[in-house]
Motif scaffolding. Structure first.
Motif, PDB file in Angstrom:
ATOM      1  N   ASP A 198      32.851 -85.381  22.402  1.00  0.00           N
ATOM      2  CA  ASP A 198      32.789 -84.473  21.261  1.00  0.00           C
ATOM      3  C   ASP A 198      34.124 -84.420  20.521  1.00  0.00           C
ATOM      4  OD1 ASP A 198      30.143 -83.841  21.599  1.00  0.00           O
ATOM      5  OD2 ASP A 198      30.505 -81.997  22.714  1.00  0.00           O
ATOM      6  N   TYR A 199      35.227 -84.480  21.268  1.00  0.00           N
ATOM      7  CA  TYR A 199      36.537 -84.509  20.609  1.00  0.00           C
ATOM      8  C   TYR A 199      36.701 -85.766  19.773  1.00  0.00           C
ATOM      9  CZ  TYR A 199      38.442 -80.439  23.004  1.00  0.00           C
ATOM     10  OH  TYR A 199      38.687 -79.148  23.426  1.00  0.00           O
ATOM     11  N   ILE A 200      36.229 -86.882  20.280  1.00  0.00           N
ATOM     12  CA  ILE A 200      36.383 -88.159  19.584  1.00  0.00           C
ATOM     13  C   ILE A 200      35.472 -88.232  18.364  1.00  0.00           C
ATOM     14  CG2 ILE A 200      36.074 -90.657  19.804  1.00  0.00           C
ATOM     15  CD1 ILE A 200      36.834 -90.331  22.770  1.00  0.00           C
ATOM     16  N   GLU A 201      34.242 -87.756  18.493  1.00  0.00           N
ATOM     17  CA  GLU A 201      33.241 -87.942  17.451  1.00  0.00           C
ATOM     18  C   GLU A 201      33.270 -86.859  16.373  1.00  0.00           C
ATOM     19  OE1 GLU A 201      29.628 -88.124  19.658  1.00  0.00           O
ATOM     20  OE2 GLU A 201      30.220 -89.937  20.751  1.00  0.00           O
ATOM     21  N   THR A 202      33.740 -85.655  16.692  1.00  0.00           N
ATOM     22  CA  THR A 202      33.761 -84.569  15.703  1.00  0.00           C
ATOM     23  C   THR A 202      34.910 -84.774  14.729  1.00  0.00           C
ATOM     24  OG1 THR A 202      32.819 -83.039  17.308  1.00  0.00           O
ATOM     25  CG2 THR A 202      33.895 -82.072  15.390  1.00  0.00           C
ATOM     26  N   PRO A 203      34.682 -84.735  13.421  1.00  0.00           N
ATOM     27  CA  PRO A 203      35.726 -85.061  12.439  1.00  0.00           C
ATOM     28  C   PRO A 203      36.696 -83.924  12.131  1.00  0.00           C
ATOM     29  CG  PRO A 203      33.691 -84.577  11.303  1.00  0.00           C
ATOM     30  CD  PRO A 203      33.366 -84.516  12.784  1.00  0.00           C
ATOM     31  N   TYR A 204      36.546 -82.758  12.773  1.00  0.00           N
ATOM     32  CA  TYR A 204      37.323 -81.589  12.370  1.00  0.00           C
ATOM     33  C   TYR A 204      38.619 -81.406  13.147  1.00  0.00           C
ATOM     34  CZ  TYR A 204      32.859 -80.768  10.150  1.00  0.00           C
ATOM     35  OH  TYR A 204      31.729 -80.930   9.410  1.00  0.00           O
ATOM     36  N   GLN A 205      39.000 -82.387  13.962  1.00  0.00           N
ATOM     37  CA  GLN A 205      40.295 -82.383  14.671  1.00  0.00           C
ATOM     38  C   GLN A 205      40.492 -81.121  15.508  1.00  0.00           C
ATOM     39  OE1 GLN A 205      41.272 -85.263  14.294  1.00  0.00           O
ATOM     40  NE2 GLN A 205      40.642 -85.900  12.269  1.00  0.00           N
ATOM     41  N   VAL A 206      39.461 -80.697  16.197  1.00  0.00           N
ATOM     42  CA  VAL A 206      39.490 -79.428  16.938  1.00  0.00           C
ATOM     43  C   VAL A 206      40.587 -79.441  17.999  1.00  0.00           C
ATOM     44  CG1 VAL A 206      38.184 -77.914  18.467  1.00  0.00           C
ATOM     45  CG2 VAL A 206      37.048 -79.015  16.519  1.00  0.00           C
ATOM     46  N   GLY A 207      41.567 -78.555  17.831  1.00  0.00           N
ATOM     47  CA  GLY A 207      42.629 -78.388  18.808  1.00  0.00           C
ATOM     48  C   GLY A 207      43.674 -79.484  18.830  1.00  0.00           C
ATOM     49  N   LYS A 208      43.499 -80.539  18.030  1.00  0.00           N
ATOM     50  CA  LYS A 208      44.362 -81.713  18.144  1.00  0.00           C
ATOM     51  C   LYS A 208      45.720 -81.516  17.463  1.00  0.00           C
ATOM     52  CE  LYS A 208      40.476 -84.993  18.086  1.00  0.00           C
ATOM     53  NZ  LYS A 208      39.879 -86.137  17.356  1.00  0.00           N
ATOM     54  N   THR A 209      46.687 -82.293  17.929  1.00  0.00           N
ATOM     55  CA  THR A 209      47.933 -82.456  17.197  1.00  0.00           C
ATOM     56  C   THR A 209      47.674 -83.480  16.103  1.00  0.00           C
ATOM     57  OG1 THR A 209      49.295 -81.971  19.130  1.00  0.00           O
ATOM     58  CG2 THR A 209      50.343 -83.179  17.328  1.00  0.00           C
ATOM     59  N   VAL A 210      47.988 -83.122  14.853  1.00  0.00           N
ATOM     60  CA  VAL A 210      47.724 -84.016  13.730  1.00  0.00           C
ATOM     61  C   VAL A 210      49.026 -84.324  12.996  1.00  0.00           C
ATOM     62  CG1 VAL A 210      45.325 -83.293  13.450  1.00  0.00           C
ATOM     63  CG2 VAL A 210      47.110 -82.074  12.227  1.00  0.00           C
ATOM     64  N   GLY A 211      49.121 -85.511  12.400  1.00  0.00           N
ATOM     65  CA  GLY A 211      50.315 -85.942  11.681  1.00  0.00           C
ATOM     66  C   GLY A 211      50.482 -87.452  11.809  1.00  0.00           C
ATOM     67  N   ARG A 212      51.479 -88.012  11.224  1.00  0.00           N
ATOM     68  CA  ARG A 212      52.832 -87.572  10.973  1.00  0.00           C
ATOM     69  C   ARG A 212      52.901 -86.333  10.080  1.00  0.00           C
ATOM     70  NH1 ARG A 212      56.693 -92.896  10.284  1.00  0.00           N
ATOM     71  NH2 ARG A 212      55.594 -94.207  11.792  1.00  0.00           N
ATOM     72  N   VAL A 213      52.141 -86.354   8.983  1.00  0.00           N
ATOM     73  CA  VAL A 213      52.132 -85.238   8.053  1.00  0.00           C
ATOM     74  C   VAL A 213      50.769 -84.566   8.154  1.00  0.00           C
ATOM     75  CG1 VAL A 213      52.313 -84.539   5.640  1.00  0.00           C
ATOM     76  CG2 VAL A 213      53.771 -86.380   6.509  1.00  0.00           C
ATOM     77  N   ALA A 214      50.761 -83.300   8.509  1.00  0.00           N
ATOM     78  CA  ALA A 214      49.500 -82.617   8.779  1.00  0.00           C
ATOM     79  C   ALA A 214      48.659 -82.419   7.521  1.00  0.00           C
ATOM     80  CB  ALA A 214      49.767 -81.281   9.450  1.00  0.00           C
ATOM     81  N   GLY A 215      49.305 -82.120   6.411  1.00  0.00           N
ATOM     82  CA  GLY A 215      48.567 -81.841   5.186  1.00  0.00           C
ATOM     83  C   GLY A 215      48.229 -83.104   4.414  1.00  0.00           C
ATOM     84  N   ARG A 216      47.770 -82.916   3.164  1.00  0.00           N
ATOM     85  CA  ARG A 216      47.419 -84.043   2.304  1.00  0.00           C
ATOM     86  C   ARG A 216      48.644 -84.580   1.584  1.00  0.00           C
ATOM     87  NH1 ARG A 216      43.088 -80.676   2.032  1.00  0.00           N
ATOM     88  NH2 ARG A 216      41.032 -81.625   2.375  1.00  0.00           N
ATOM     89  N   ILE A 217      48.705 -85.881   1.441  1.00  0.00           N
ATOM     90  CA  ILE A 217      49.685 -86.536   0.578  1.00  0.00           C
ATOM     91  C   ILE A 217      48.918 -87.031  -0.645  1.00  0.00           C
ATOM     92  CG2 ILE A 217      51.286 -88.468   0.333  1.00  0.00           C
ATOM     93  CD1 ILE A 217      51.960 -88.199   3.258  1.00  0.00           C
ATOM     94  N   GLY A 218      49.221 -86.430  -1.793  1.00  0.00           N
ATOM     95  CA  GLY A 218      48.480 -86.722  -3.011  1.00  0.00           C
ATOM     96  C   GLY A 218      48.519 -88.189  -3.391  1.00  0.00           C
ATOM     97  N   ASN A 219      47.342 -88.730  -3.688  1.00  0.00           N
ATOM     98  CA  ASN A 219      47.190 -90.131  -4.076  1.00  0.00           C
ATOM     99  C   ASN A 219      47.728 -91.095  -3.024  1.00  0.00           C
ATOM    100  OD1 ASN A 219      46.033 -89.520  -6.672  1.00  0.00           O
ATOM    101  ND2 ASN A 219      48.088 -88.935  -7.338  1.00  0.00           N
ATOM    102  N   ALA A 220      47.883 -90.594  -1.794  1.00  0.00           N
ATOM    103  CA  ALA A 220      48.355 -91.410  -0.668  1.00  0.00           C
ATOM    104  C   ALA A 220      49.651 -92.127  -1.003  1.00  0.00           C
ATOM    105  CB  ALA A 220      47.280 -92.405  -0.248  1.00  0.00           C
ATOM    106  N   THR A 221      50.511 -91.466  -1.774  1.00  0.00           N
ATOM    107  CA  THR A 221      51.746 -92.083  -2.255  1.00  0.00           C
ATOM    108  C   THR A 221      52.899 -91.088  -2.173  1.00  0.00           C
ATOM    109  OG1 THR A 221      50.497 -93.472  -3.796  1.00  0.00           O
ATOM    110  CG2 THR A 221      52.846 -93.213  -4.233  1.00  0.00           C
ATOM    111  N   PHE A 222      54.050 -91.556  -1.738  1.00  0.00           N
ATOM    112  CA  PHE A 222      55.249 -90.724  -1.773  1.00  0.00           C
ATOM    113  C   PHE A 222      56.472 -91.618  -1.964  1.00  0.00           C
ATOM    114  CE2 PHE A 222      55.004 -91.975   2.658  1.00  0.00           C
ATOM    115  CZ  PHE A 222      56.329 -92.148   3.045  1.00  0.00           C
ATOM    116  N   SER A 223      57.561 -91.006  -2.433  1.00  0.00           N
ATOM    117  CA  SER A 223      58.813 -91.732  -2.634  1.00  0.00           C
ATOM    118  C   SER A 223      59.876 -91.186  -1.695  1.00  0.00           C
ATOM    119  CB  SER A 223      59.289 -91.600  -4.089  1.00  0.00           C
ATOM    120  OG  SER A 223      58.367 -92.208  -4.971  1.00  0.00           O
ATOM    121  N   LEU A 224      60.676 -92.084  -1.147  1.00  0.00           N
ATOM    122  CA  LEU A 224      61.725 -91.708  -0.210  1.00  0.00           C
ATOM    123  C   LEU A 224      62.873 -92.705  -0.359  1.00  0.00           C
ATOM    124  CD1 LEU A 224      62.626 -89.908   2.182  1.00  0.00           C
ATOM    125  CD2 LEU A 224      61.469 -91.525   3.708  1.00  0.00           C
TER     126      LEU A 224
END
Length: 213
Positions: A63-89
């Motif tokens: 259920d952890y693997i198949e459920t798309p809602y990341q229940v309880g998981k550590t998420v990242g590198r960046v937890a939130g959304r990166i707009g247009n999947a693009t960033f500058s550094l």
């Protein structure tokens, strides 16, 4: 009663054993975490001498693997959304493979939520430490990033989570724990401490490699 930490098998992921770790303190409170995705599995406290589960969780690995809602998981590198999947550094623009429409969510399809972490602990201690490495070649971010997540259950029934990253190049690092409370009538405290050098933007943090002097 002394505090204890135990480990039991919880399934197999990509050919590797997944373990469920339980930290129990002197009040019989129990913090449970999985090696898979460094998942916060449960937080069980005693109320009127009866155990109460405070965290939404599944009873099986599938259920952890198949459920798309990341229940309880550590998420990242960046937890939130990166707009247009693009960033500058540092003057360079990075284009990442989108996984949320045209955006990047939770660090992409090879984020922390897809890893089975290595664990270490003292059986008589109060902390489970989990480690994995995100490869730049897999997720498109600059730098290979070794991430350590530590879960601690204190004698005061507080859960503490710390994140620590070591990178081979300047990169973004802003993970989180995607935990869901299932017992709002019972209050508890969660302290999260993260190790970063500086902040870049509201939902991104810049992590620089450590250099020797």
């Amino acid at each position: 009663m002394r505090r204890t930490i135990s480990a039991v098998p919880f399934g197999v992921y990509q050919g590797e054993s997944v373990y469920l770790y339980t930290i129990e303190n002197i009040h019989h409170s129990k913090l449970k975490v999985l090696s898979y995705a460094a998942t916060w599995y449960d937080f069980e406290v005693q109320v009127d001498r009866q155990p109460h589960s405070l965290v939404l969780h599944f009873d099986n690995l599938a259920d952890y693997i198949e459920t798309p809602y990341q229940v309880g998981k550590t998420v990242g590198r960046v937890a939130g959304r990166i707009g247009n999947a693009t960033f500058s550094l540092n003057g360079q623009t990075y284009h990442l493979p989108p996984n949320n429409g045209r955006h990047l969510l939770h660090g992409g399809n090879h984020g922390l939520q897809t890893h089975n972490f290595r664990a270490r602990f003292d059986p008589d201690g109060d902390t489970v430490t989990l480690t994995t490495t995100l490869a730049s070649a897999d997720d498109g971010f600059p730098g290979d990033l070794t991430v350590t997540v530590s879960y601690t259950l204190t004698a005061d029934d507080e859960v503490q989570i710390s994140y620590y990253g070591v990178t081979t190049a300047d990169t973004l690092f802003n993970p989180t724990c995607h935990v869901t409370d299932q017992s709002p009538a019972i209050t508890y405290q969660l302290d999260q401490a993260s190790s970063y050098e500086s902040r870049e933007g509201s939902d991104r943090r810049l992590l620089r490699p450590v250099t020797s002097v």
